[in-house]
Design an enzyme around this catalytic site. Structure first.
Site, PDB file in Angstrom:
ATOM      1  N   ILE A 134       0.910  -1.150   0.000  1.00  0.00           N
ATOM      2  CA  ILE A 134       0.000   0.000   0.000  1.00  0.00           C
ATOM      3  C   ILE A 134       0.948   1.197   0.000  1.00  0.00           C
ATOM      4  O   ILE A 134       1.558   1.512   1.016  1.00  0.00           O
ATOM      5  CB  ILE A 134      -0.929   0.010   1.228  1.00  0.00           C
ATOM      6  CG1 ILE A 134      -1.841  -1.218   1.215  1.00  0.00           C
ATOM      7  CG2 ILE A 134      -1.746   1.306   1.243  1.00  0.00           C
ATOM      8  CD1 ILE A 134      -2.708  -1.357   2.460  1.00  0.00           C
ATOM      9  N   PRO A 135       1.119   1.855  -1.147  1.00  0.00           N
ATOM     10  CA  PRO A 135       2.240   2.786  -1.351  1.00  0.00           C
ATOM     11  C   PRO A 135       2.066   4.165  -0.712  1.00  0.00           C
ATOM     12  O   PRO A 135       1.927   5.185  -1.396  1.00  0.00           O
ATOM     13  CB  PRO A 135       2.322   2.877  -2.870  1.00  0.00           C
ATOM     14  CG  PRO A 135       0.900   2.688  -3.313  1.00  0.00           C
ATOM     15  CD  PRO A 135       0.324   1.678  -2.358  1.00  0.00           C
ATOM     16  N   CYS A 136       2.130   4.219   0.601  1.00  0.00           N
ATOM     17  CA  CYS A 136       1.925   5.485   1.317  1.00  0.00           C
ATOM     18  C   CYS A 136       3.004   6.518   0.985  1.00  0.00           C
ATOM     19  O   CYS A 136       2.778   7.720   1.168  1.00  0.00           O
ATOM     20  CB  CYS A 136       1.824   5.256   2.820  1.00  0.00           C
ATOM     21  SG  CYS A 136       3.179   4.329   3.541  1.00  0.00           S
ATOM     22  N   HIS A 137       4.147   6.068   0.454  1.00  0.00           N
ATOM     23  CA  HIS A 137       5.181   7.026   0.060  1.00  0.00           C
ATOM     24  C   HIS A 137       4.731   7.896  -1.110  1.00  0.00           C
ATOM     25  O   HIS A 137       5.309   8.953  -1.357  1.00  0.00           O
ATOM     26  CB  HIS A 137       6.488   6.293  -0.275  1.00  0.00           C
ATOM     27  CG  HIS A 137       6.373   5.367  -1.442  1.00  0.00           C
ATOM     28  ND1 HIS A 137       5.775   4.123  -1.344  1.00  0.00           N
ATOM     29  CD2 HIS A 137       6.783   5.494  -2.728  1.00  0.00           C
ATOM     30  CE1 HIS A 137       5.816   3.530  -2.531  1.00  0.00           C
ATOM     31  NE2 HIS A 137       6.421   4.339  -3.384  1.00  0.00           N
TER      32      HIS A 137
END
Length: 176
Positions: A134-137
């Site tokens: 889950i690419p929170c970056h």
């Protein structure tokens, strides 16, 4: 029963945990194996990864070596996560490699329209159990600013991950 495994990447030691229903946790790189292993203390048993988890480990290793990887189809077990956060995570998983979204825009995509919706997104990012997958970056503050990042290495890690994807914020030097 949950299991976990720590593995080395170009940027350090990551960890992954899984149940029969999918991946439950992922930890971004730590500088030492011990630090990564500590993240899973009392959270299941260490184990050799089954083939479908070994494939995710291979993908993560290749990602941190600079390869474009799409993690959106990886099976996750988010059954312990409340529905609002799951909707935010589902919307974020659609943000592709090399793209970014603001906290406010992600709130709209997740169907959260309350005045504090962007703050709810920020809380969800800080509590993300599986960063990278889950690419929170890829979530930025208004105006294209970096915002926060609670993973090991803080904003430097966020900048590096974005740089791996060809995204440079402001006058950020090329980190690769």
């Amino acid at each position: 029963m949950q299991h976990h495994h720590v593995f080395e990447t170009k940027l350090g030691f990551c960890g992954i945990a899984w149940s029969d229903d999918g991946i439950t946790r992922f930890r971004l790189p730590y500088t030492t194996r011990e630090a990564a292993e500590q993240q899973f203390h009392r959270k299941g048993e260490p184990a050799d990864p089954p083939p479908h988890i070994a494939e995710v480990i291979d993908q993560a290793t290749r990602y941190f070596a600079g390869e474009q990887i799409d993690f959106s189809a990886i099976g996750l077990d988010l059954s312990a996560i409340d529905p609002l956060r799951r909707s935010i995570y589902d919307a974020l998983r659609k943000v592709e490699f090399g793209k970014t979204v603001t906290y406010g825009e992600l709130a709209k995509r997740a169907g959260a329209n309350a005045p504090q919706a962007a703050q709810e997104v920020g809380i969800a990012m800080a509590r993300n159990p599986v960063p990278l997958i889950i690419p929170c970056h890829r979530v930025l503050a208004a105006g294209g600013k970096l915002g926060g990042f609670s993973a090991p290495g803080s904003l430097e890690t966020k900048q590096h991950m974005l740089a791996l994807e060809g995204v440079y914020i402001g006058h950020q030097p090329r980190l690769l």
